[in-house]
Motif scaffolding. Structure first.
Motif, short mmCIF file in Angstrom:
data_model
loop_
_atom_site.label_atom_id
_atom_site.label_comp_id
_atom_site.label_asym_id
_atom_site.label_seq_id
_atom_site.Cartn_x
_atom_site.Cartn_y
_atom_site.Cartn_z
N ALA A 54 -16.01 10.98 13.58
CA ALA A 54 -15.09 9.95 14.04
C ALA A 54 -14.02 9.66 13.00
CB ALA A 54 -15.84 8.67 14.39
N PHE A 55 -14.26 10.03 11.75
CA PHE A 55 -13.31 9.71 10.69
C PHE A 55 -12.30 10.85 10.53
CE2 PHE A 55 -17.10 7.28 9.80
CZ PHE A 55 -16.56 6.01 9.63
N GLN A 56 -11.05 10.56 10.74
CA GLN A 56 -10.00 11.55 10.74
C GLN A 56 -9.02 11.36 9.59
OE1 GLN A 56 -9.12 13.40 14.02
NE2 GLN A 56 -11.19 13.08 14.66
N LYS A 57 -9.12 10.25 8.83
CA LYS A 57 -8.08 9.90 7.88
C LYS A 57 -8.71 9.32 6.62
CE LYS A 57 -4.06 6.80 7.57
NZ LYS A 57 -3.12 7.81 7.09
N VAL A 58 -8.15 9.63 5.46
CA VAL A 58 -8.60 9.06 4.19
C VAL A 58 -7.51 8.13 3.67
CG1 VAL A 58 -9.27 9.50 1.80
CG2 VAL A 58 -10.04 11.05 3.63
N VAL A 59 -7.90 6.89 3.42
CA VAL A 59 -6.97 5.90 2.89
C VAL A 59 -7.31 5.65 1.43
CG1 VAL A 59 -6.16 3.51 3.05
CG2 VAL A 59 -6.65 4.79 5.13
N LYS A 60 -6.27 5.69 0.59
CA LYS A 60 -6.45 5.44 -0.84
C LYS A 60 -5.65 4.21 -1.24
CE LYS A 60 -7.19 10.30 -2.04
NZ LYS A 60 -6.74 11.44 -2.91
N GLY A 61 -6.04 3.63 -2.37
CA GLY A 61 -5.31 2.46 -2.84
C GLY A 61 -5.91 1.89 -4.11
N GLN A 62 -5.37 0.75 -4.50
CA GLN A 62 -5.84 0.05 -5.70
C GLN A 62 -5.86 -1.45 -5.44
OE1 GLN A 62 -3.28 -0.09 -9.18
NE2 GLN A 62 -5.02 0.17 -10.57
N VAL A 63 -6.84 -2.11 -6.03
CA VAL A 63 -6.98 -3.57 -5.90
C VAL A 63 -6.77 -4.19 -7.27
CG1 VAL A 63 -8.47 -5.48 -5.20
CG2 VAL A 63 -8.61 -3.28 -4.00
N VAL A 64 -5.89 -5.17 -7.33
CA VAL A 64 -5.59 -5.86 -8.59
C VAL A 64 -5.64 -7.37 -8.35
CG1 VAL A 64 -4.15 -3.98 -9.46
CG2 VAL A 64 -3.10 -5.85 -8.17
N ASP A 65 -5.70 -8.12 -9.46
CA ASP A 65 -5.61 -9.57 -9.33
C ASP A 65 -4.15 -10.00 -9.42
OD1 ASP A 65 -4.92 -9.50 -12.01
OD2 ASP A 65 -6.83 -10.30 -12.72
N GLU A 66 -3.92 -11.31 -9.45
CA GLU A 66 -2.55 -11.82 -9.45
C GLU A 66 -1.80 -11.48 -10.73
OE1 GLU A 66 -2.11 -15.76 -7.04
OE2 GLU A 66 -3.97 -15.88 -8.17
N LYS A 67 -2.54 -11.12 -11.79
CA LYS A 67 -1.89 -10.73 -13.04
C LYS A 67 -1.66 -9.22 -13.12
CE LYS A 67 -4.36 -14.50 -15.24
NZ LYS A 67 -5.47 -14.86 -16.16
N GLY A 68 -2.05 -8.49 -12.06
CA GLY A 68 -1.88 -7.06 -12.05
C GLY A 68 -3.02 -6.29 -12.68
N THR A 69 -4.09 -6.99 -13.05
CA THR A 69 -5.24 -6.34 -13.69
C THR A 69 -6.14 -5.72 -12.62
OG1 THR A 69 -5.20 -8.02 -15.44
CG2 THR A 69 -7.21 -6.69 -15.21
N PRO A 70 -6.48 -4.43 -12.77
CA PRO A 70 -7.37 -3.79 -11.78
C PRO A 70 -8.72 -4.51 -11.69
CG PRO A 70 -6.35 -2.15 -13.21
CD PRO A 70 -6.04 -3.48 -13.81
N ILE A 71 -9.27 -4.56 -10.50
CA ILE A 71 -10.56 -5.23 -10.29
C ILE A 71 -11.58 -4.19 -9.84
CG2 ILE A 71 -11.77 -7.09 -9.13
CD1 ILE A 71 -9.10 -8.35 -8.46
N ASN A 120 -0.44 4.09 6.90
CA ASN A 120 -0.21 5.52 6.67
C ASN A 120 0.16 5.83 5.23
OD1 ASN A 120 -0.56 6.45 9.41
ND2 ASN A 120 1.34 5.34 9.88
N SER A 121 0.14 4.83 4.36
CA SER A 121 0.50 5.07 2.96
C SER A 121 -0.53 4.42 2.05
CB SER A 121 1.90 4.52 2.66
OG SER A 121 1.94 3.13 2.90
N SER A 122 -0.37 4.68 0.78
CA SER A 122 -1.31 4.12 -0.20
C SER A 122 -1.21 2.59 -0.21
CB SER A 122 -0.99 4.68 -1.58
OG SER A 122 -1.84 4.13 -2.55
N LEU A 123 -2.35 1.94 -0.38
CA LEU A 123 -2.40 0.48 -0.34
C LEU A 123 -2.49 -0.09 -1.75
CD1 LEU A 123 -5.00 -0.11 2.53
CD2 LEU A 123 -2.50 -0.24 2.69
N LYS A 124 -1.81 -1.19 -1.97
CA LYS A 124 -2.00 -1.96 -3.20
C LYS A 124 -2.31 -3.40 -2.79
CE LYS A 124 -0.39 -2.95 -7.84
NZ LYS A 124 0.60 -2.66 -8.90
N ILE A 125 -3.53 -3.79 -3.06
CA ILE A 125 -4.03 -5.09 -2.61
C ILE A 125 -4.07 -6.05 -3.81
CG2 ILE A 125 -5.90 -6.32 -1.48
CD1 ILE A 125 -4.51 -4.19 0.26
N THR A 126 -3.43 -7.20 -3.66
CA THR A 126 -3.47 -8.24 -4.68
C THR A 126 -4.38 -9.37 -4.20
OG1 THR A 126 -1.23 -7.73 -5.42
CG2 THR A 126 -2.14 -9.88 -6.06
N MET A 127 -5.47 -9.59 -4.89
CA MET A 127 -6.44 -10.59 -4.47
C MET A 127 -6.22 -11.89 -5.23
SD MET A 127 -9.99 -8.50 -3.86
CE MET A 127 -10.49 -9.68 -2.62
#
Length: 1020
Positions: A54-71, A120-127
């Motif tokens: 059922a999985f046809q797509k791979v999504v990549k990305g990065q999660v950072v905090d409000e200061k831009g520090t990776p989490i 459809n593109s790389s995600l950058k999530i700010t938590m």
């Protein structure tokens, strides 16, 4: 025999066994929690066995905090499934999804949960931190309500805004942070606790302490020794819409605390440590040195009275023993906290340990506090959730403290040491100028006190989900506390010499049983939303104590068995209970129109049979104007108008004020005897407070938030001991008499001045004003003269009279110094009724008047927070403007020569002493053994209570250490209580409580302390 002569008593040795057992249990449960939490993270495999086809797509990305520090460790889950991954050390992730429209859920402990389409593109999530999310849902009376649906007046603080000062008491942390909340911190002694008044005094005789509710449990009028580091949020409830659901216990406001809980996801370990170096801060109170005191004596107009005594020599000017330097040091406070949390779908846990240790800046006093919290949530199935928790606290003190009174009062001419280096003994001391003085250091060779207390707070709560919109919630709590103390006075000491030594042992314990059984209704259909609760509550308290005093003890022995005389024994028991029916309904239409109504019926054991039950209610409404279709001001993102009206109550401090009582305090010929001590009043009822409130919430430009509130509180049926003629042996009776009014205005503002990826700068400020007055008294009386609360003979008085402040000073009016002769003057009333000056203090004291009040004109605080990349900076200030402090300490230390057995203070800035005719001076001519009464109670010693105080300033640096799997390490340096700007001449205008109450009287207080703090916060 070694145990008998040991420094620690056998009682405390027994407790050491309990302490070791307690520590073992805590660490065992801590280990269990680690195992449970570490097993909780979701698997990278699809747990619901969804076909990989059922999985046809791979999504990549990065999660950072409000200061831009990776989490690292963020859970990334496909919504509606258990399929997910976790971010790596760089905050990166890759997950297979069925399509670009798939919704991904991002969650992490301490952060807001987010839902984002895969795209459809790389995600950058700010938590964002979850502390910001609390603005959306607020814990109020017995329920949680969306902030936009609130109609009451309240303020919520998150953990970061609370724990920015070094103290074990939550009460001390609130100064300047919540609008309308007046805090007198507890002074500088380790472990001291401040007092809180919310929106003014609603009583003249009862307690002003707010009600504390911790995790849904009513724990009493204090924070219950909880660990501040365990707090998730703290909410101050102020108006009737918020407090009426607490009925007879809500008149002084309510503080609702929610402790931290385990969150779904990877286990998280947090460790914090701080060390503070503390030094004494005597403010503007400047005690004389040897030369200054000599010059004062040399200026006495009647110097001939002592110039021929043995000690008055020119060499005396050069004698200068610094009692403060000998009795104080740099104290050390250490605060360590460790917590582990995590969980899965069905089980979550939070376990913490806390340790606080402080040695006083005045030598000889040590305070230690241990905290442990274990909090679990187990979802047994889709309809039953169980929430057990246990909180353990231990506090110990060792008291061999140098005498604060002696540090202020001992003369610099008198040394505690003889020329051979040995200590000067008990009074009389022929080597001292003050021959009647006693050397407290001599007593401290042997005398000491110690105490130990334990508190256990245990919950077994559970929820039963009856339907999707109806839940049965049960909170069941048991609190047990014990306290023991021993005070030893050696037969060689001044306090034990007359009785050949004394030992006093005190034991007490108490328990509280609390339970509420609630039905919670939460239903939304179309544009209508209902949030309601109804239930039954039971609250019971039981306590007992005993103490024994024995005298005639051989030196060094600290057990009562060795005493020759069993001097005194005592003991007592106390009980009370309250049961209640309660209900509260919140209604919202289209999130625009809001309404709330609550009703509570309380029955209490300490009221008369004719008035044992009371009814309390509230009604309120709100209007979210910004959600109206006609509203088009884009720069306003929030505009809410709200109003409320309702009633709350207050109970007396006495447990049995309604009953006829006899006292067995007397005996005859070794037979017990009973004396009548109190008359019955079957009609004794609640103090009732009716409060109206109107408020406005404004949000501008998504950067500025403003809250405005005006309130009017009328309290009637005040509980008061009305005087009776003493011919029947009883001098008073409890009755409901009199009334008080409080009205005030509150405003708070939060501004995000700069808000971008690298730089964030915000400012918070609040102001509150309260005006109170007595509106009526009993029996048609126009005034009642009462004490000032200090318990000191010869101190000030206060006056209760309609139209005047509850804390109005009633004093002899000071008229200053006569410029011609330097004599003190007061104001009296002559035969014609005119106010005229007089030299006669006794005559002026027959015509006292109200002069000022302790209540400030307004008070509040302000703060700023600045974040630049990995640096953070914060500063917090509090202030109070107006109000008059009665500085009783000046009667002793600014006595114009009346007190020749103690040191004196230097004249404050702007003061001067009369020396010759024509001098315009604040102080009369100084006279040895001053007979002029110039230091007697009068308005001379009223001083401004205005101040600006820096609470804390902090600079921190944040950094992840990926090689050690540390998601964040924060190092910081801070300063606390660094300065106070005030014209008050005493130690601190923020007067510590006296006998547990705010009085406005300054005596010989333990000074506040300045702190320099080094700390770190570590997250794994």
């Amino acid at each position: 025999m070694k145990k008998v002569f040991a420094k620690k008593s056998s009682t405390f040795r027994m407790h050491s066994v309990l302490e070791k057992s307690l520590k073992t249990a805590l660490f065992s449960l801590l280990s269990l929690s680690i195992q449970a939490a570490s097993a909780a993270p979701i698997s990278e495999n699809a747990l619901n066995k969804t076909s990989l086809l059922a999985f046809q797509k791979v999504v990549k990305g990065q999660v950072v905090d409000e200061k831009g520090t990776p989490i690292p460790g963020v859970n990334v889950v496909i919504k509606g499934s258990k399929t997910g991954v976790q971010t790596d050390i760089d905050g990166s992730f890759a997950i297979e999804v069925p399509s670009s429209s798939t919704i991904l859920v991002f969650s992490f402990l301490g952060m807001q949960e987010q839902e984002v389409a895969a795209g459809n593109s790389s995600l950058k999530i700010t938590m964002k931190e979850s502390g910001q999310q609390m603005d959306e849902v607020v814990v109020v009376g017995y329920s949680k309500v969306k902030k936009e649906s609130l109609t009451g007046s309240l303020q919520t603080l998150d953990n970061k805004k609370i724990v920015d000062v070094t103290t074990p008491a939550v009460e001390n942390m609130l100064a300047g942070k919540a609008t309308g909340v007046f805090v007198n911190t507890g002074g500088g002694q380790p472990g001291s606790v401040g007092k809180i008044i919310i929106r003014g005094r609603t009583t003249v005789n009862g307690s002003t302490d707010p009600l504390w509710v911790i995790d849904g449990v009513i724990v009493g009028n204090s924070s219950g020794n909880m660990n501040p580091a365990d707090i998730e949020t703290l909410t101050v409830l102020k108006d009737a819409a918020s407090t009426a659901v607490y009925g007879s216990q809500g008149a002084n406001g309510v503080i609702v605390v929610t402790t931290k809980s385990g969150k779904k996801g990877k286990s998280t370990i947090n460790f914090s440590a701080r060390t503070a170096m503390t030094t004494i801060n005597n403010g503007n109170f400047d005690i004389m040195n040897g030369a200054e005191l000599y010059d004062l004596y040399d200026s006495f107009a009647n110097k001939e009275d002592f110039q021929n005594v043995w000690w008055w020599t020119p060499e005396l000017r050069n004698k200068n023993y610094d009692w403060w330097d000998n009795g104080s040091k740099t104290g050390i406070a250490n605060d360590y906290n460790l917590s582990i949390s995590g969980g899965g779908d069905n089980f979550k846990s939070y376990v913490s340990l806390g340790y606080y240790d402080e040695t006083g800046a005045i030598k000889g006093y040590d305070y230690k506090k241990y905290n442990g919290l274990m909090k679990f949530e187990y979802k047994a199935n889709n309809w039953l959730t169980i929430r057990p928790q246990i909180n353990l606290t231990k506090e110990t003190t060792f008291d061999q403290q140098h005498s604060v009174g002696a540090l202020y009062g001992n003369m610099p001419w008198d040394s505690p040491y003889l020329e051979d280096g040995t200590l000067v003994g008990n009074a009389p001391n022929p080597t001292w100028v003050n021959t009647t003085g006693s050397n407290y250091l001599y007593d401290l060779q042997w005398n000491y006190g110690e105490s130990e207390s334990y508190t256990v707070r245990a919950n077994m709560d559970f929820d039963i989900k009856l339907t999707s919109w109806l839940t049965f919630a049960s909170v069941n709590n048991y609190i047990f506390g014990s306290y023991t103390s021993t005070y030893y006075s050696d037969p060689r000491s001044s306090s034990g010499e007359a009785v050949k030594g004394r030992i006093e042992d005190y034991f007490s314990n108490y328990n509280r049983v609390y339970s509420n059984q609630l039905l919670r209704f939460n239903k939304t259909f179309d544009k209508h939303s209902f949030n309601a609760v109804a239930g039954y509550e039971w609250n019971e308290y039981n306590s007992k104590y005993s103490n024994g005093i024995a005298t005639g003890i051989p030196p060094g022995i600290i057990v009562a068995d060795a005493a020759a005389v069993p001097e005194k024994v005592g003991g007592g028991r106390a009980q009370w209970a309250v049961q209640s029916l309660l209900s509260n309904i919140n209604y919202s239409y289209d999130d625009r129109y809001l309404a709330q109504v609550s009703f509570r019926r309380d029955g209490a054991s300490n009221f008369g049979k004719n008035a044992q039950y009371g009814n309390f209610f509230s009604v309120s409404g709100g209007w979210n104007i910004h959600k109206e279709s006609f509203f088009h001001a884009d720069f306003i993102h929030n505009l809410k108008l709200k109003a409320s009206y309702g009633s709350v109550g207050n109970r007396p401090n006495s447990l049995y004020p309604h009953l006829p009582l006899y006292s067995f305090s007397q005996s005859y010929n070794e037979n017990p005897g009973a004396l009548i001590s109190q008359l019955a009043n079957a009609d004794l009822s609640w103090e009732k407070t009716y409060t109206g409130d109107i408020g406005l919430d404004i949000g501008l430009f998504n950067r500025v938030n403003i809250t405005l509130d005006y309130y009017n509180k009328n309290t009637s049926d005040l509980l008061y001991r009305v005087p009776l003629p003493g011919v029947i042996g009883v001098t008073s009776i409890w009755r409901n008499v009199g009334a008080v009014n409080n009205r005030g205005f509150e405003a708070s503002i939060n501004v995000d001045i700069i808000k971008n990826d690298n730089l964030k700068w915000s400012i918070d400020a609040n102001i509150g004003t309260n005006k109170n007055k007595v509106t009526s008294l009993y029996g048609g009386k126009t005034q009642i003269i009462v004490g000032d609360g200090s318990g000191i003979a010869g101190s000030a008085s206060k006056l209760l009279t309609p139209g005047m402040d509850v804390d109005s000073w009633y004093l002899t009016e000071w008229a200053g110094v006569d410029p011609e002769n330097g004599r003190p003057q007061w104001i009296t009333t002559d035969a014609s009724g005119a106010r005229v000056k007089t030299y006669n203090y006794a005559d002026a004291s027959k015509n006292q008047k109200v002069i000022g009040a302790y209540t400030p004109d307004f008070f509040g605080g302000f703060s700023t927070n600045l974040n630049y990349k990995k640096f953070d900076f914060a500063a917090i200030f509090s202030y109070s403007v107006g109000g008059e402090i009665y500085n009783y300490a000046r009667a002793e230390f600014d006595s114009d020569g009346a007190y020749t057995d103690r040191n004196q203070m230097n004249l404050h800035s702007g003061w001067s002493r009369w020396e010759k005719p024509g001098d315009i001076a604040t102080h009369p001519q100084a006279i040895y053994n001053n007979p002029s009464n110039s230091n007697k109670a009068s308005s001379r010693f009223l001083e401004t209570g205005t101040y600006l105080k820096m609470r804390s300033v902090t600079l921190g640096y944040n950094m992840p250490i990926e090689s050690l799997y540390i998601s964040n390490l924060r190092l910081y340096i801070a300063g606390e209580n660094l300065f106070t700007i005030t014209h008050y001449s005493g130690v601190d205008p923020e007067i510590p409580p006296i006998n547990g109450a705010i009085s406005g009287v300054a005596t010989q207080v333990y000074p506040s302390t300045r702190k320099v703090v080094l700390g770190l916060n570590l997250t794994l």
